[in-house]
Design a protein around this motif. Sequence first.
Motif, PDB file in Angstrom:
ATOM      1  N   GLY A  18      22.544  -8.398 -39.517  1.00  0.00           N
ATOM      2  CA  GLY A  18      21.747  -9.326 -40.321  1.00  0.00           C
ATOM      3  C   GLY A  18      22.045 -10.779 -40.060  1.00  0.00           C
ATOM      4  O   GLY A  18      21.496 -11.646 -40.743  1.00  0.00           O
ATOM      5  N   ARG A  27      21.267  -9.087 -47.255  1.00  0.00           N
ATOM      6  CA  ARG A  27      20.500  -8.039 -46.579  1.00  0.00           C
ATOM      7  C   ARG A  27      21.342  -6.787 -46.382  1.00  0.00           C
ATOM      8  O   ARG A  27      20.854  -5.662 -46.554  1.00  0.00           O
ATOM      9  N   ARG A  31      20.951  -2.709 -47.689  1.00  0.00           N
ATOM     10  CA  ARG A  31      20.933  -1.608 -46.720  1.00  0.00           C
ATOM     11  C   ARG A  31      21.938  -0.514 -47.059  1.00  0.00           C
ATOM     12  O   ARG A  31      21.689   0.663 -46.794  1.00  0.00           O
ATOM     13  N   ARG A  37      17.049  -4.690 -54.093  1.00  0.00           N
ATOM     14  CA  ARG A  37      17.171  -6.107 -53.753  1.00  0.00           C
ATOM     15  C   ARG A  37      18.543  -6.609 -54.199  1.00  0.00           C
ATOM     16  O   ARG A  37      19.231  -5.953 -54.984  1.00  0.00           O
ATOM     17  N   SER A  55      17.371 -11.513 -51.418  1.00  0.00           N
ATOM     18  CA  SER A  55      16.790 -10.629 -50.405  1.00  0.00           C
ATOM     19  C   SER A  55      15.271 -10.616 -50.438  1.00  0.00           C
ATOM     20  O   SER A  55      14.639 -10.230 -49.457  1.00  0.00           O
TER      21      SER A  55
END
Length: 232
Positions: A18, A27, A31, A37, A55
């Motif tokens: 990222g 980010r 993930r 978010r 995000s």
Amino acid sequence: MTGFEQLTERFLAALRAGGGGVAGACRASVRVLPVQRAAIVIDEQHAGVQPWCSSDAVAAGVEAVQATVGEGPAVDAVATGVPVPVRDLAGPGDRWPGFADALAGTRVSGAMVAVPLRLGALRFGALDLYRDEPGPLDEAALSAGLHIADLITAQLVLARSRRFGTDLDDDWLEQPMASRAIHQAAGMVVAQSNVTVPDAYARLRAYAFGHGMSLAEVAHAVVARRVRFDGE
């Protein structure tokens, strides 16, 4: 390899992918955690908690509200040093009336938890994690969030030590343009109104709240000399 070791490897890999820094950490958190978010806020002197990354636009909107009204889950997480959950952002707002009132005009809903970025007594800010569905994070998800917050805190501490040791910039300490504008605007308010620095930030926040603007929007207007605080 333990579960936390696997989570660490996944987060660091996602962080590198990222682009690193605070924005990359936002980010990467989305993930590797069961959230939709994330945002990171940093507790800045006099200005309070300010968003350094979000995000997506939904998280950015909530973080702008917290920064403007000076209250909310992240503010409490920094003050207390413990996670502060919100079961439903669309629910009752007795705890933070200003925060709830500002969100009432939006369609924001779902759950949130503010996890402090802390090392001992030092509190740098908070990692705010969002889910689309109301309700609390389960224990495993919260433990994972705490672990990620610790990893982010470690990166912030390392970045500060590098800056103090070499006097070089670090992307983990790259202050967003909005925060820079807020501090610049506060300095202009001090000069225009002959008030103390804390009072200048308070006046910016009060103007923002009274005019339905974000703190960042007011700051940009002051810097652009569209708003002045002469003689107030």
